[in-house]
Design a protein around this motif. Structure first.
Motif, PDB file in Angstrom:
ATOM      1  N   GLN A  21       0.829  -1.204   0.000  1.00  0.00           N
ATOM      2  CA  GLN A  21       0.000   0.000   0.000  1.00  0.00           C
ATOM      3  C   GLN A  21       0.868   1.262   0.000  1.00  0.00           C
ATOM      4  OE1 GLN A  21      -1.726  -1.511   3.714  1.00  0.00           O
ATOM      5  NE2 GLN A  21      -3.695  -0.847   2.899  1.00  0.00           N
ATOM      6  N   ALA A  22       0.411   2.251  -0.720  1.00  0.00           N
ATOM      7  CA  ALA A  22       1.038   3.572  -0.692  1.00  0.00           C
ATOM      8  C   ALA A  22      -0.046   4.630  -0.765  1.00  0.00           C
ATOM      9  CB  ALA A  22       2.014   3.745  -1.852  1.00  0.00           C
ATOM     10  N   GLY A  23       0.113   5.657   0.032  1.00  0.00           N
ATOM     11  CA  GLY A  23      -0.746   6.827  -0.092  1.00  0.00           C
ATOM     12  C   GLY A  23      -0.108   7.813  -1.055  1.00  0.00           C
ATOM     13  N   ILE A  24      -0.878   8.363  -1.966  1.00  0.00           N
ATOM     14  CA  ILE A  24      -0.363   9.298  -2.974  1.00  0.00           C
ATOM     15  C   ILE A  24      -1.150  10.595  -2.898  1.00  0.00           C
ATOM     16  CG2 ILE A  24       0.093   9.705  -5.419  1.00  0.00           C
ATOM     17  CD1 ILE A  24       1.742   7.433  -4.178  1.00  0.00           C
ATOM     18  N   VAL A  25      -0.420  11.699  -2.716  1.00  0.00           N
ATOM     19  CA  VAL A  25      -1.044  13.020  -2.640  1.00  0.00           C
ATOM     20  C   VAL A  25      -0.455  13.915  -3.724  1.00  0.00           C
ATOM     21  CG1 VAL A  25      -1.502  15.033  -1.196  1.00  0.00           C
ATOM     22  CG2 VAL A  25      -1.296  12.767  -0.134  1.00  0.00           C
ATOM     23  N   ALA A  42       1.568  11.092   6.895  1.00  0.00           N
ATOM     24  CA  ALA A  42       2.070   9.715   6.764  1.00  0.00           C
ATOM     25  C   ALA A  42       1.792   8.913   8.029  1.00  0.00           C
ATOM     26  CB  ALA A  42       3.567   9.738   6.462  1.00  0.00           C
ATOM     27  N   ALA A  43       1.952   9.549   9.193  1.00  0.00           N
ATOM     28  CA  ALA A  43       1.632   8.871  10.447  1.00  0.00           C
ATOM     29  C   ALA A  43       0.132   8.583  10.541  1.00  0.00           C
ATOM     30  CB  ALA A  43       2.093   9.721  11.626  1.00  0.00           C
ATOM     31  N   GLU A  44      -0.683   9.525  10.048  1.00  0.00           N
ATOM     32  CA  GLU A  44      -2.138   9.328  10.033  1.00  0.00           C
ATOM     33  C   GLU A  44      -2.521   8.170   9.118  1.00  0.00           C
ATOM     34  OE1 GLU A  44      -6.169  10.871  11.010  1.00  0.00           O
ATOM     35  OE2 GLU A  44      -4.185  11.287  11.828  1.00  0.00           O
ATOM     36  N   MET A  45      -1.856   8.051   7.978  1.00  0.00           N
ATOM     37  CA  MET A  45      -2.148   6.971   7.030  1.00  0.00           C
ATOM     38  C   MET A  45      -1.730   5.614   7.595  1.00  0.00           C
ATOM     39  SD  MET A  45      -3.605   8.239   4.299  1.00  0.00           S
ATOM     40  CE  MET A  45      -3.277   7.114   2.932  1.00  0.00           C
ATOM     41  N   ALA A  46      -0.597   5.599   8.342  1.00  0.00           N
ATOM     42  CA  ALA A  46      -0.132   4.391   9.037  1.00  0.00           C
ATOM     43  C   ALA A  46       0.071   3.209   8.091  1.00  0.00           C
ATOM     44  CB  ALA A  46      -1.083   4.022  10.172  1.00  0.00           C
ATOM     45  N   ILE A  47       0.566   3.492   6.881  1.00  0.00           N
ATOM     46  CA  ILE A  47       0.971   2.442   5.956  1.00  0.00           C
ATOM     47  C   ILE A  47       2.440   2.659   5.611  1.00  0.00           C
ATOM     48  CG2 ILE A  47      -1.313   1.950   5.022  1.00  0.00           C
ATOM     49  CD1 ILE A  47      -0.795   3.833   2.747  1.00  0.00           C
ATOM     50  N   ALA A  48       3.011   1.757   4.848  1.00  0.00           N
ATOM     51  CA  ALA A  48       4.460   1.762   4.672  1.00  0.00           C
ATOM     52  C   ALA A  48       4.998   3.115   4.233  1.00  0.00           C
ATOM     53  CB  ALA A  48       4.864   0.676   3.669  1.00  0.00           C
ATOM     54  N   GLU A  49       4.449   3.681   3.174  1.00  0.00           N
ATOM     55  CA  GLU A  49       4.875   5.008   2.720  1.00  0.00           C
ATOM     56  C   GLU A  49       3.698   5.811   2.197  1.00  0.00           C
ATOM     57  OE1 GLU A  49       8.960   3.509   3.065  1.00  0.00           O
ATOM     58  OE2 GLU A  49       7.214   2.600   2.119  1.00  0.00           O
ATOM     59  N   THR A  50       3.794   7.127   2.417  1.00  0.00           N
ATOM     60  CA  THR A  50       2.904   8.086   1.775  1.00  0.00           C
ATOM     61  C   THR A  50       3.792   9.005   0.943  1.00  0.00           C
ATOM     62  OG1 THR A  50       1.311   7.986   3.590  1.00  0.00           O
ATOM     63  CG2 THR A  50       1.197   9.897   2.134  1.00  0.00           C
ATOM     64  N   ALA A  51       3.418   9.215  -0.320  1.00  0.00           N
ATOM     65  CA  ALA A  51       4.263   9.976  -1.251  1.00  0.00           C
ATOM     66  C   ALA A  51       3.536  11.232  -1.708  1.00  0.00           C
ATOM     67  CB  ALA A  51       4.636   9.118  -2.454  1.00  0.00           C
ATOM     68  N   TYR A  52       4.329  12.256  -1.985  1.00  0.00           N
ATOM     69  CA  TYR A  52       3.815  13.562  -2.384  1.00  0.00           C
ATOM     70  C   TYR A  52       4.490  13.960  -3.691  1.00  0.00           C
ATOM     71  CZ  TYR A  52       2.589  13.389   2.533  1.00  0.00           C
ATOM     72  OH  TYR A  52       2.091  12.994   3.753  1.00  0.00           O
ATOM     73  N   PRO A 223      11.241  -2.512  11.481  1.00  0.00           N
ATOM     74  CA  PRO A 223      10.341  -2.142  12.574  1.00  0.00           C
ATOM     75  C   PRO A 223      10.546  -0.729  13.097  1.00  0.00           C
ATOM     76  CG  PRO A 223      12.057  -3.639  13.349  1.00  0.00           C
ATOM     77  CD  PRO A 223      12.145  -3.607  11.849  1.00  0.00           C
ATOM     78  N   TRP A 224      11.738  -0.158  12.893  1.00  0.00           N
ATOM     79  CA  TRP A 224      12.006   1.188  13.399  1.00  0.00           C
ATOM     80  C   TRP A 224      11.372   2.270  12.534  1.00  0.00           C
ATOM     81  CZ3 TRP A 224      15.364  -2.807  12.811  1.00  0.00           C
ATOM     82  CH2 TRP A 224      15.962  -2.950  11.548  1.00  0.00           C
ATOM     83  N   SER A 225      10.809   1.900  11.375  1.00  0.00           N
ATOM     84  CA  SER A 225      10.141   2.879  10.511  1.00  0.00           C
ATOM     85  C   SER A 225       8.688   3.088  10.898  1.00  0.00           C
ATOM     86  CB  SER A 225      10.194   2.434   9.053  1.00  0.00           C
ATOM     87  OG  SER A 225       9.274   1.368   8.831  1.00  0.00           O
ATOM     88  N   GLY A 226       8.170   2.245  11.783  1.00  0.00           N
ATOM     89  CA  GLY A 226       6.755   2.298  12.136  1.00  0.00           C
ATOM     90  C   GLY A 226       5.951   1.193  11.484  1.00  0.00           C
ATOM     91  N   VAL A 227       6.580   0.392  10.593  1.00  0.00           N
ATOM     92  CA  VAL A 227       5.923  -0.746   9.949  1.00  0.00           C
ATOM     93  C   VAL A 227       6.862  -1.941  10.085  1.00  0.00           C
ATOM     94  CG1 VAL A 227       4.975  -1.679   7.804  1.00  0.00           C
ATOM     95  CG2 VAL A 227       4.759   0.760   8.295  1.00  0.00           C
ATOM     96  N   ASP A 228       6.441  -2.974  10.835  1.00  0.00           N
ATOM     97  CA  ASP A 228       7.349  -4.083  11.138  1.00  0.00           C
ATOM     98  C   ASP A 228       7.883  -4.766   9.881  1.00  0.00           C
ATOM     99  OD1 ASP A 228       7.140  -3.623  13.808  1.00  0.00           O
ATOM    100  OD2 ASP A 228       5.741  -5.260  14.211  1.00  0.00           O
ATOM    101  N   GLU A 229       6.984  -5.130   8.965  1.00  0.00           N
ATOM    102  CA  GLU A 229       7.398  -5.784   7.726  1.00  0.00           C
ATOM    103  C   GLU A 229       6.788  -5.057   6.540  1.00  0.00           C
ATOM    104  OE1 GLU A 229       7.537 -10.107   5.394  1.00  0.00           O
ATOM    105  OE2 GLU A 229       6.572  -9.963   7.356  1.00  0.00           O
ATOM    106  N   ASP A 230       7.632  -4.703   5.576  1.00  0.00           N
ATOM    107  CA  ASP A 230       7.152  -4.053   4.362  1.00  0.00           C
ATOM    108  C   ASP A 230       6.664  -5.142   3.414  1.00  0.00           C
ATOM    109  OD1 ASP A 230       6.701  -1.670   2.942  1.00  0.00           O
ATOM    110  OD2 ASP A 230       8.467  -2.042   1.704  1.00  0.00           O
ATOM    111  N   PRO A 231       5.424  -5.057   2.886  1.00  0.00           N
ATOM    112  CA  PRO A 231       4.884  -6.144   2.071  1.00  0.00           C
ATOM    113  C   PRO A 231       5.644  -6.398   0.778  1.00  0.00           C
ATOM    114  CG  PRO A 231       3.114  -4.777   2.920  1.00  0.00           C
ATOM    115  CD  PRO A 231       4.395  -4.056   3.203  1.00  0.00           C
TER     116      PRO A 231
END
Length: 291
Positions: A21-25, A42-52, A223-231
Motif C-alpha cells: 500500500q502507498a498513499g499518494i497526494v 504519513a503517520a495518520e495513514m499508518a501504511i508503509a509510505e505516503t508519497a507527495y 520495525p524502526w520505521s513504524g511498519v514491522d514488515e514491508d509487504p
C-alpha cells in the motif's frame, strides 16, 4: 481550508489487497505542504509510505498533472522521510497515468536519490529505473551476529551477511533456507538487537532465498520505521539484483516478496548501472484531503 486529492494504491498487485500500500497526494505547486505536515499525514495513514508529488511546471497556466512529465517526489514512512521507495514511486506513476490522465509516455521524478524515470508498457505495467546498490560482504562481529540472531533465530557460520552502501540495507542469506523456511521467518527484535542495528546504521533488513517458481524470493523488515514488515519493497531489489546476478549468472529475474500480502516483480540489471523494476498497481481508495 485547502483541499487535495488523495489515493491509496496497492503497488506490485493485479487486484486489490495484494502488494504494498502507498498513499499518494498530488500537491499543486501553488499549494505546497511542509515536511512536518507530510510526516503527520504519513503517520495518520499508518501504511508503509505516503508519497507527495508536485509538478515542476514549465508551462504556467496549463494542466500540469496531465501535461507535465517532470515532478518532484518525496516519500515518508509514519516515522521519517526516506531516500528511496520503489512501490510508492510505482504508485505515484500509476496515479498520474491512470487517474490524472497524464499524456506522457515516460515520467521523471526529482528525488533524494536523484532523477528516477518510470515508463508505461502496453500491458498496463510500469517500469521504473533506479541506481543499483550492490551489497558488500561484512565481517560478522558481535553486533551483526545479534541482528542476524534476532532475525533468523540463529546465526550459523555459513550464514552470509552483506550491507548495501547507499541505502544501508542489510542482506541476510542462509544457503540452507528453503522457500518455506523464508515464509516461516519470525524476527524478534530485542532492545539489544535494535541497539546493534542503530550502531551499524542499518536502515532495513532483507532476508532472501532461491525461489520455488521464481528466481528468488525475499522479505523486508523495518520495525524502526513504524511498519514491522514491508509487504513489497521495490528499493530492496536494487540491492537484490546485483546480489543474485553473481549467484545465478543472469541479469533478468522473476522475483516474489513473500510477505502476508505478497507481490510479484520483474527485475532487470541494466548495463548502465541501473536496475529496472516492473509491476502493476491498483487504486483502492480515492478521496479528498482537507487541511
Amino acid at each position: 481550508m485547502t483541499e487535495y486529492q488523495i489515493f491509496t494504491v496497492d503497488a506490485f498487485a493485479s487486484k486489490p489487497f495484494e502488494g504494498n500500500q502507498a498513499g499518494i497526494v498530488p500537491v499543486p505547486a501553488d499549494q505546497p505542504l511542509s515536511a512536518e505536515t507530510m510526516l503527520q499525514l504519513a503517520a495518520e495513514m499508518a501504511i508503509a509510505e505516503t508519497a507527495y508529488l508536485t509538478p515542476l511546471s514549465r508551462n504556467p497556466g496549463s494542466l500540469p498533472f496531465q501535461t507535465e512529465s517532470h515532478f518532484n517526489l518525496r516519500w515518508f514512512t509514519p516515522a521519517y522521510e526516506v531516500k528511496l521507495c520503489g512501490h510508492a514511486t510505482l504508485a505515484a506513476a500509476h496515479v498520474l497515468f491512470f487517474e490524472l490522465n497524464n499524456t506522457s509516455d515516460s515520467l521523471t521524478f526529482d528525488t533524494l536519490s536523484g532523477d528516477l524515470t518510470v515508463s508505461r508498457n502496453a500491458d498496463g505495467s510500469l517500469t521504473m529505473r533506479f541506481p543499483q546498490d550492490k551489497p558488500e560482504g561484512v565481517i560478522v562481529d558481535q553486533e551483526y551476529r545479534t541482528i542476524v540472531q534476532a532475525t533468523l533465530g540463529h546465526c550459523r557460520e555459513d550464514v552470509e551477511v552483506y550491507l548495501s552502501p547507499a541505502l544501508n540495507y542489510l542482506v541476510i542469506y542462509d544457503p540452507q533456507m528453503t522457500y518455506q523456511g523464508l515464509r516461516d521467518v519470525a524476527p524478534r527484535f530485542s532492545a539489544e538487537a535494535l541497539d546493534a542495528r542503530k550502531a551499524k546504521g542499518v536502515m532495513g533488513l532483507v532476508v532472501t532465498s532461491r525461489g520455488k517458481d521464481v528466481d528468488f524470493e525475499s522479505r523486508f523488515f523495518d520495525p524502526w520505521s513504524g511498519v514491522d514488515e514491508d509487504p513489497v519493497t521495490g528499493s530492496a531489489h536494487t540491492v537484490l539484483a546485483p546480489f543474485w546476478n553473481e549467484r545465478l549468472q543472469k541479469s533478468e529475474f522473476s522475483a516474489y516478496q513473500c510477505s502476508q500480502r505478497g507481490g510479484s516483480l520483474g527485475i532487470e540489471l541494466l548495463d548502465n548501472g541501473q536496475v529496472a523494476v516492473s509491476g502493476k498497481g491498483v487504486v483502492v481508495i480515492r478521496g479528498t484531503l482537507r487541511l
